[in-house]
Design a protein around this motif. Sequence first.
Motif, PDB file in Angstrom:
ATOM      1  N   LYS A   3     -76.921  23.434  34.418  1.00  0.00           N
ATOM      2  CA  LYS A   3     -78.324  23.030  34.341  1.00  0.00           C
ATOM      3  C   LYS A   3     -78.607  22.282  33.048  1.00  0.00           C
ATOM      4  CE  LYS A   3     -83.049  24.824  34.715  1.00  0.00           C
ATOM      5  NZ  LYS A   3     -83.889  26.038  34.855  1.00  0.00           N
ATOM      6  N   ASP A   4     -77.866  22.615  32.005  1.00  0.00           N
ATOM      7  CA  ASP A   4     -78.136  22.046  30.682  1.00  0.00           C
ATOM      8  C   ASP A   4     -76.822  21.945  29.909  1.00  0.00           C
ATOM      9  OD1 ASP A   4     -78.895  21.487  28.053  1.00  0.00           O
ATOM     10  OD2 ASP A   4     -80.656  22.789  28.125  1.00  0.00           O
ATOM     11  N   ARG A   5     -76.387  20.737  29.596  1.00  0.00           N
ATOM     12  CA  ARG A   5     -75.109  20.537  28.936  1.00  0.00           C
ATOM     13  C   ARG A   5     -75.094  21.048  27.499  1.00  0.00           C
ATOM     14  NH1 ARG A   5     -73.846  15.539  28.040  1.00  0.00           N
ATOM     15  NH2 ARG A   5     -71.589  15.841  28.043  1.00  0.00           N
ATOM     16  N   THR A   6     -76.259  21.370  26.953  1.00  0.00           N
ATOM     17  CA  THR A   6     -76.302  21.893  25.587  1.00  0.00           C
ATOM     18  C   THR A   6     -76.189  23.417  25.550  1.00  0.00           C
ATOM     19  OG1 THR A   6     -78.733  22.135  25.488  1.00  0.00           O
ATOM     20  CG2 THR A   6     -77.789  19.974  24.932  1.00  0.00           C
ATOM     21  N   TRP A   7     -76.111  24.066  26.697  1.00  0.00           N
ATOM     22  CA  TRP A   7     -75.976  25.519  26.721  1.00  0.00           C
ATOM     23  C   TRP A   7     -74.679  25.954  26.048  1.00  0.00           C
ATOM     24  CZ3 TRP A   7     -77.495  27.193  32.412  1.00  0.00           C
ATOM     25  CH2 TRP A   7     -78.889  27.241  32.500  1.00  0.00           C
ATOM     26  N   LYS A   8     -74.674  27.185  25.580  1.00  0.00           N
ATOM     27  CA  LYS A   8     -73.499  27.777  24.958  1.00  0.00           C
ATOM     28  C   LYS A   8     -72.403  27.991  25.997  1.00  0.00           C
ATOM     29  CE  LYS A   8     -72.228  32.077  22.570  1.00  0.00           C
ATOM     30  NZ  LYS A   8     -72.791  33.304  21.980  1.00  0.00           N
ATOM     31  N   GLY A   9     -71.178  27.586  25.665  1.00  0.00           N
ATOM     32  CA  GLY A   9     -70.059  27.757  26.579  1.00  0.00           C
ATOM     33  C   GLY A   9     -69.112  26.581  26.527  1.00  0.00           C
ATOM     34  N   THR A  10     -67.890  26.796  26.995  1.00  0.00           N
ATOM     35  CA  THR A  10     -66.823  25.798  26.867  1.00  0.00           C
ATOM     36  C   THR A  10     -66.979  24.633  27.824  1.00  0.00           C
ATOM     37  OG1 THR A  10     -65.319  27.577  26.216  1.00  0.00           O
ATOM     38  CG2 THR A  10     -64.324  25.497  26.868  1.00  0.00           C
ATOM     39  N   ASP A  11     -67.442  24.883  29.047  1.00  0.00           N
ATOM     40  CA  ASP A  11     -67.381  23.864  30.099  1.00  0.00           C
ATOM     41  C   ASP A  11     -68.613  22.973  30.198  1.00  0.00           C
ATOM     42  OD1 ASP A  11     -64.899  24.785  30.802  1.00  0.00           O
ATOM     43  OD2 ASP A  11     -65.596  25.993  32.486  1.00  0.00           O
ATOM     44  N   HIS A  12     -69.700  23.328  29.517  1.00  0.00           N
ATOM     45  CA  HIS A  12     -70.949  22.587  29.708  1.00  0.00           C
ATOM     46  C   HIS A  12     -70.823  21.112  29.329  1.00  0.00           C
ATOM     47  CE1 HIS A  12     -73.223  26.178  30.719  1.00  0.00           C
ATOM     48  NE2 HIS A  12     -72.654  26.779  29.683  1.00  0.00           N
ATOM     49  N   ALA A  13     -70.081  20.841  28.248  1.00  0.00           N
ATOM     50  CA  ALA A  13     -69.984  19.460  27.753  1.00  0.00           C
ATOM     51  C   ALA A  13     -69.333  18.537  28.769  1.00  0.00           C
ATOM     52  CB  ALA A  13     -69.215  19.425  26.441  1.00  0.00           C
ATOM     53  N   ALA A  14     -68.445  19.070  29.609  1.00  0.00           N
ATOM     54  CA  ALA A  14     -67.760  18.248  30.613  1.00  0.00           C
ATOM     55  C   ALA A  14     -68.394  18.420  31.996  1.00  0.00           C
ATOM     56  CB  ALA A  14     -66.281  18.621  30.668  1.00  0.00           C
ATOM     57  N   SER A  15     -69.624  18.917  32.026  1.00  0.00           N
ATOM     58  CA  SER A  15     -70.302  19.180  33.297  1.00  0.00           C
ATOM     59  C   SER A  15     -71.368  18.135  33.577  1.00  0.00           C
ATOM     60  CB  SER A  15     -70.962  20.566  33.262  1.00  0.00           C
ATOM     61  OG  SER A  15     -70.019  21.588  33.093  1.00  0.00           O
ATOM     62  N   LEU A  16     -71.727  18.012  34.847  1.00  0.00           N
ATOM     63  CA  LEU A  16     -72.873  17.208  35.252  1.00  0.00           C
ATOM     64  C   LEU A  16     -74.101  18.097  35.333  1.00  0.00           C
ATOM     65  CD1 LEU A  16     -71.373  15.072  38.174  1.00  0.00           C
ATOM     66  CD2 LEU A  16     -71.758  14.353  35.810  1.00  0.00           C
ATOM     67  N   GLU A  17     -75.240  17.568  34.931  1.00  0.00           N
ATOM     68  CA  GLU A  17     -76.516  18.227  35.138  1.00  0.00           C
ATOM     69  C   GLU A  17     -77.046  17.848  36.522  1.00  0.00           C
ATOM     70  OE1 GLU A  17     -78.751  16.934  31.747  1.00  0.00           O
ATOM     71  OE2 GLU A  17     -77.978  18.541  30.463  1.00  0.00           O
ATOM     72  N   PRO A  18     -78.139  18.471  36.997  1.00  0.00           N
ATOM     73  CA  PRO A  18     -78.625  18.177  38.353  1.00  0.00           C
ATOM     74  C   PRO A  18     -78.834  16.696  38.645  1.00  0.00           C
ATOM     75  CG  PRO A  18     -79.682  20.152  37.531  1.00  0.00           C
ATOM     76  CD  PRO A  18     -78.867  19.607  36.387  1.00  0.00           C
ATOM     77  N   GLY A  19     -79.401  15.957  37.697  1.00  0.00           N
ATOM     78  CA  GLY A  19     -79.603  14.527  37.925  1.00  0.00           C
ATOM     79  C   GLY A  19     -78.294  13.788  38.114  1.00  0.00           C
ATOM     80  N   GLY A  20     -77.289  14.138  37.299  1.00  0.00           N
ATOM     81  CA  GLY A  20     -75.985  13.496  37.413  1.00  0.00           C
ATOM     82  C   GLY A  20     -75.295  13.834  38.719  1.00  0.00           C
ATOM     83  N   LEU A  21     -75.376  15.099  39.134  1.00  0.00           N
ATOM     84  CA  LEU A  21     -74.760  15.494  40.405  1.00  0.00           C
ATOM     85  C   LEU A  21     -75.445  14.807  41.575  1.00  0.00           C
ATOM     86  CD1 LEU A  21     -72.633  17.279  41.805  1.00  0.00           C
ATOM     87  CD2 LEU A  21     -74.386  19.069  41.952  1.00  0.00           C
TER      88      LEU A  21
END
Length: 301
Positions: free
Chosen positions: A249-267
């Motif tokens: 939901k938010d690439r700035t969230w704490k965790g390893t995988d968020h930075a390489a994830s898509l947010e809802p708009g990107g998906l």
Amino acid sequence: MAEPPSKKARLESIDYKAPKVIAEIGCNHQGKVEIAKELLTLAKQAGATVGKFQKRHSKELLTAEQYSAPHPVPYNSYGSTYGAHREFLELSMDEHRSLQEHCKSIGLEYSCSVWDTTSAKEIVSLNPVLIKVGSPSNQHWEMQAVLRDEYEGEVHISTGMTTKEEIEKIVSFWEQGKGNAKERVVLYNCTSGYPVQFKDVCLLEIRSLRERYGHRVKSVGFSGHHLGISIDMAAYTLGAEWVERHFTKDRTWKGTDHAASLEPGGLSRLCRDLMATYTALSYKEEDILEVEQEQRAKLKW
């Protein structure tokens, strides 16, 4: 009017089907089942086919030393040790059942990656349409034996950080299964990095997988850890029937995988553009299309 040539006959023997997208939620739920359900709903709204999680038993996977070691990136840790971090993010089987029920209620397929034999047996008991084997586990034969011999759904296997000899071992292992075991396998091109630079995506490996194994497994997919969505269109065009992307939901969230994830708009844009690519992958049904006729009458010399 002559019948247009089929996509299968002329597009490098690729029988294009509507693209299927896996939203890999993984552990991006921060250990909270309500966030996991929200991410499933967002994935469905974006157009994904599958919402996928991860299941692992850390004490089965890790040595005592690994379990008690600090997280390599303390900022991303949810526990005082790496083992405690992993335990914090682990959802129970009852929670996975509730996620599967939520998927059913919104018309999204539930799936899960498994990391160890115990987790494989647990997720098999849910009988999802597909189960994923990540790149770290693709040489774990005891675990894969559970998926091959005790489960009848599709098994999707990533090939990141895997040699060609190891990929051959994977396919041979499934060919040794009873019945149609090998016909349930989808092999994924993947580069194991978070995130992956474009020069390291190596998309032409999709072509190599198709050439070597297209007749020995069900199909080929692409699991991307890159930034943006343009690469995924090329992967689909090269023959990847499945596209998997990490989702948050938010690439700035704490965790390893968020930075390489898509947010809802990107998906949502990914799913939209993949369908547009699928629609555009055709040959002209006639020399002058109907949309061109008016322009030809006005402009053609």
